[in-house]
Design an enzyme around this catalytic site. Structure first.
Site, PDB file in Angstrom:
ATOM      1  N   SER A 158       0.902  -1.461   0.162  1.00 19.82           N
ATOM      2  CA  SER A 158       0.038   0.020   0.172  1.00 19.82           C
ATOM      3  C   SER A 158       0.778   1.138   0.010  1.00 19.82           C
ATOM      4  CB  SER A 158      -0.842   0.048   1.147  1.00 19.82           C
ATOM      5  OG  SER A 158      -1.923   0.905   1.186  1.00 19.82           O
ATOM      6  N   LYS A 176      -5.687   3.617  -2.205  1.00 18.69           N
ATOM      7  CA  LYS A 176      -4.505   2.689  -0.995  1.00 18.69           C
ATOM      8  C   LYS A 176      -5.513   2.776   0.052  1.00 18.69           C
ATOM      9  CE  LYS A 176      -0.829   2.004  -3.447  1.00 18.69           C
ATOM     10  NZ  LYS A 176      -0.579   0.742  -3.963  1.00 18.69           N
TER      11      LYS A 176
END
Ligand code: HXC
Length: 274
Positions: A158, A176
């Protein structure tokens, strides 16, 4: 390309740590994920590398296999994570040829710098599709296989942008945040079946495509303004991310589930403006 082992692995891990394990890695020919793959393979795992470009993916698989004699690394190119059928076929082939799937790295991502007013609906959607839908498709395709493993583990690559929001990155920040949310839901839903589902959130990692896209030439200069904003006083390395990966997949990390492990030298607390 070949790299010294010290480039992607600290000298603290035990040889054969991942003997008999199989890793399935999307974005596997990227600058971060290919090093995560090297670390896992060097420590005994076999792997399947997923990419969109056939030539690059084949080459990455060969280079990664070279880190350990006898390693099996399959490259599956022409696989777009936005396509659920591509991923299902890839996961099934990986399990068939390598004997199962234990570890998943959802690493495929899309990024470019753009102000909101420069983002078309399709540009925003493209990043959401690669990052969010691609992550969902990756989980969906691999779950039936990892649920047969004694050590089912998922890592999502991420970022930290969405902790604060970030200029020129509204699309990636939104994507994300969703990836982190998927990670959390999987940890709750499949934790009872042994799955550990965790995020690694890299900060500014030198020598990566992401850093090239975000920081450009300026970020390659020593003591650049970005470094001055990082509490640890330096940019991160791909080895930092590979080591975090080894930790989370190893027995040492087996009680870590539903967590976002930030590997950024404390940088997100002073998020830079690119
Ligand atoms: C504005 C842009 C743009 C830009 C593309 N688009 N680049 N808009 N500014 N710089 C728009 C296009 O005009 C198009 O919209 C839409 O995005 C889709 O573009 P395509 O090229 O058709 O899409 P596609 O081929 O699917 O490519 C997806 C992509 C591309 C995300 C645009 O960059 C890509 O494939 N990236 C994958 C590799 C990558 O990004 N790696 C870095 C990951 S690093 P229109 O309206 O014209 O149709 C990372 C950061 C981690 O994730 C954090 C590090 C600190």
């Amino acid at each position: 390309m070949s790299y010294p082992e010290s480039h992607y692995l600290s000298p603290v891990w035990r040889d054969g740590l991942f003997n008999g394990k199989v890793a399935f890695i999307t974005g596997g020919n990227g600058t971060i994920c290919s090093m995560q793959a090297r670390a896992l393979v060097r420590l005994g795992a076999n792997a399947c590398i997923i990419g969109r470009n056939v030539e690059k993916t084949d080459k990455a698989a060969k280079d990664i296999a070279a880190v350990r004699p006898g390693a099996k690394v399959i490259g599956i190119g022409a696989c777009d994570v936005r396509n659920a059928e591509h991923l299902k076929n890839a996961a099934d082939r990986c399990a068939k040829e390598l004997g199962g799937i234990d570890f998943v790295i959802a690493g495929a991502a899309g990024n470019f710098i753009a102000p909101m007013e420069g983002l078309s609906t399709n540009a925003f959607k493209s990043v959401m599709d690669i990052d969010v839908l691609g992550t969902f498709n990756t989980i969906k395709a691999t779950l039936p296989h990892i649920l047969k493993s004694k050590t089912p583990r998922i890592i999502y690559v991420s970022a930290t942008f969405h902790y604060t929001g970030l200029v020129m990155q509204s699309h990636v920040s939104a994507a994300k945040a969703s990836v982190d949310s998927l990670m959390a839901s999987v940890s709750l839903e499949y934790g009872p079946r042994g799955v550990n589902s965790n995020v690694i959130a890299p900060g500014a990692i030198e020598g990566t495509e992401g850093m090239d896209r975000l920081g450009g030439e300026a970020a390659k200069q020593p003591n650049n303004s970005l470094v001055k904003e990082i509490p640890s006083g330096r940019m991160g390395t791909v080895r930092n991310i590979a080591d975090a990966t080894v930790y989370l997949f190893s027995e040492a990390g087996d009680y870590v589930n539903g967590h976002a492990l930030v590997v950024d030298g404390g940088g997100w607390r002073r998020q830079p403006a690119f």
